[in-house]
Design an enzyme around this catalytic site. Structure first.
Site, mmCIF file in Angstrom:
data_model
loop_
_atom_site.group_PDB
_atom_site.id
_atom_site.type_symbol
_atom_site.label_atom_id
_atom_site.label_comp_id
_atom_site.label_asym_id
_atom_site.label_seq_id
_atom_site.Cartn_x
_atom_site.Cartn_y
_atom_site.Cartn_z
ATOM 1 N N TYR A 1 -97.829 62.629 -100.541
ATOM 2 C CA TYR A 1 -97.315 61.214 -100.909
ATOM 3 C C TYR A 1 -98.185 60.896 -101.982
ATOM 4 O O TYR A 1 -99.347 61.440 -102.364
ATOM 5 C CB TYR A 1 -97.744 60.396 -99.742
ATOM 6 C CG TYR A 1 -98.922 60.046 -99.257
ATOM 7 C CD1 TYR A 1 -99.593 58.915 -99.952
ATOM 8 C CD2 TYR A 1 -99.599 60.568 -98.324
ATOM 9 C CE1 TYR A 1 -100.659 58.238 -99.413
ATOM 10 C CE2 TYR A 1 -101.030 60.146 -97.715
ATOM 11 C CZ TYR A 1 -101.533 59.109 -98.763
ATOM 12 O OH TYR A 1 -102.732 58.848 -98.360
ATOM 13 N N CYS A 2 -97.674 59.848 -102.627
ATOM 14 C CA CYS A 2 -98.257 59.072 -103.967
ATOM 15 C C CYS A 2 -97.981 57.854 -103.510
ATOM 16 O O CYS A 2 -97.853 57.177 -102.413
ATOM 17 C CB CYS A 2 -97.676 59.613 -105.068
ATOM 18 S SG CYS A 2 -95.920 59.337 -105.482
ATOM 19 N N TRP A 3 -97.876 56.780 -104.697
ATOM 20 C CA TRP A 3 -97.865 55.394 -104.399
ATOM 21 C C TRP A 3 -96.291 55.117 -103.794
ATOM 22 O O TRP A 3 -96.158 54.260 -102.671
ATOM 23 C CB TRP A 3 -98.066 54.559 -105.644
ATOM 24 C CG TRP A 3 -97.650 53.065 -105.656
ATOM 25 C CD1 TRP A 3 -96.698 52.559 -106.354
ATOM 26 C CD2 TRP A 3 -98.030 52.413 -104.832
ATOM 27 N NE1 TRP A 3 -96.647 51.249 -106.078
ATOM 28 C CE2 TRP A 3 -97.442 50.951 -105.143
ATOM 29 C CE3 TRP A 3 -99.216 52.351 -103.771
ATOM 30 C CZ2 TRP A 3 -97.978 49.824 -104.472
ATOM 31 C CZ3 TRP A 3 -99.507 51.006 -103.227
ATOM 32 C CH2 TRP A 3 -98.805 49.813 -103.496
#
Length: 361
Positions: free
Chosen positions: A94-96
């Site tokens: 995941y990222c932002w």
């Protein structure tokens, strides 16, 4: 079971071998999904550079420069922390917001042969779940609020109750702070506000709402951490149990619990300086002189008599609606042995039979 290529939701977190946070180290340090490991595709400075290019030059130039940075970082991760992963390893990334950063990493990991999948919505989805969980669960908590003036060993009594099988919400433990002007814990930094709320949401999700949850009476802030409004309101409305202990016992306990403050008298004097404006200048000067001399006994006794006890009486009466009808937990001593006995006594007083049934009245 075949694993999907498309992004998956938060309900699927437990199905994967690892959760990888592809955000920058600063983002990860502020808060992260519990158990995640940080393999940033852009470090903090690279993220700043790409963001500046995007705003000042355009999306193409930002992606061209960013792609080279991402490739270099992914190569470093593949040679480093990911080098020993087996062929059937299944990471969730995941990222932002579940966008380019995690998408880039997933593409590379799948090219290697791993069943890597993106988290739909990224950290932003997790953050929304944390807020929703607190707002939903906090008003339903069957709290028993442990009250008592400074030095009543409330935290230690709650810990003893937890050892006896009670459900305890340790807000000061989650916030890494004891909640007073002298409450900073040695060698420990407080978490960020977001990280605290993640810890809180995890704790709330683990409670059986058919049994009492014991918690210490707190103000709206613990150090620099602000308690969520939903929890503050529940605290204020819940039944109370008050520790009654003589001042001598409280002073003895404080001298044990805060003994570490005597190791740096000047630092203690500087901390007391935060009380400037709340005390007469002569009083503050006397207390700071005791601090510098390492004379904790007269300092702590004066703090209790002249500052903490009056402030406690004012704040508790106005903030805890059921304080006047509080059950009493009396004790003459606050030794380790006495506290150990108070834990089960608190649990019984709060109506927790420990059998999973409805709490007593």
């Amino acid at each position: 079971m075949p694993f999907p290529h498309d992004p998956v939701g938060l309900d699927d977190l437990g199905q994967y071998d690892a959760v990888i946070d592809a955000r920058s180290p600063a983002e990860f340090a502020e808060d992260a999904i519990p158990g995640a490991v940080n393999c940033p595709v852009l470090d903090d400075e690279e993220r700043r550079i790409v963001g500046t290019l995007y705003k000042q030059v355009g999306a193409f130039e930002a992606r061209r420069v960013g792609a080279a940075m991402v490739a270099a970082n992914l190569a470093r991760h593949l040679r480093g922390p990911l080098a020993d992963k087996p062929s059937d390893w299944r990471p969730l990334v995941y990222c932002w917001r579940g966008g380019l950063r995690s998408g880039s990493m997933v593409t590379w990991l799948r090219m290697v042969g791993w069943s890597a999948v993106q988290l739909r919505g990224g950290y932003k989805a997790w953050r929304s779940q944390v807020i929703e969980r607190i707002d939903t669960l906090a008003p339903r908590l069957p709290l028993r609020v442990l009250c008592g003036p400074t030095g009543s060993a409330k935290t230690a009594i709650l810990q003893a109750a937890a050892k006896a099988g009670a459900q305890v919400l340790d807000l000061e433990g989650l916030a890494a702070h004891k909640g007073s002007v002298l409450g900073a814990m040695p060698g420990m930094e407080q978490p960020s506000q977001k990280a605290f709320e993640t810890r809180l949401a995890q704790a709330l999700a683990g409670f059986d709402l058919a049994r009492p949850v014991f918690v210490e009476a707190e103000s709206r802030k613990i150090g620099r951490i602000a308690l969520p409004n939903a929890l503050v309101e529940r605290l204020r409305q819940s039944p109370c149990i008050t520790v009654e202990a003589p001042l001598a016992a409280r002073l003895e306990y404080l001298l044990r619990d805060y003994a570490y403050l005597g190791t740096d008298g000047e630092a203690l004097a500087q901390t007391l300086g935060r009380l400037h404006g709340l005390l007469a200048n002569e009083t503050l000067a006397r207390w700071q002189a005791w601090a510098r001399a390492g004379e904790l006994a007269p300092l702590f006794e004066a703090l209790m008599r002249e500052h903490y006890d009056p402030a406690y009486a004012r704040s508790q009466r106005g903030n805890f609606l059921q304080l006047q009808t509080a059950q009493l937990l009396p004790t003459e001593r606050l030794t380790a042995e006495a506290i150990a006995a108070l834990g089960p006594a608190l649990r019984a007083l709060g109506g927790d039979g420990g059998d999973g049934g409805a709490p007593g009245t």
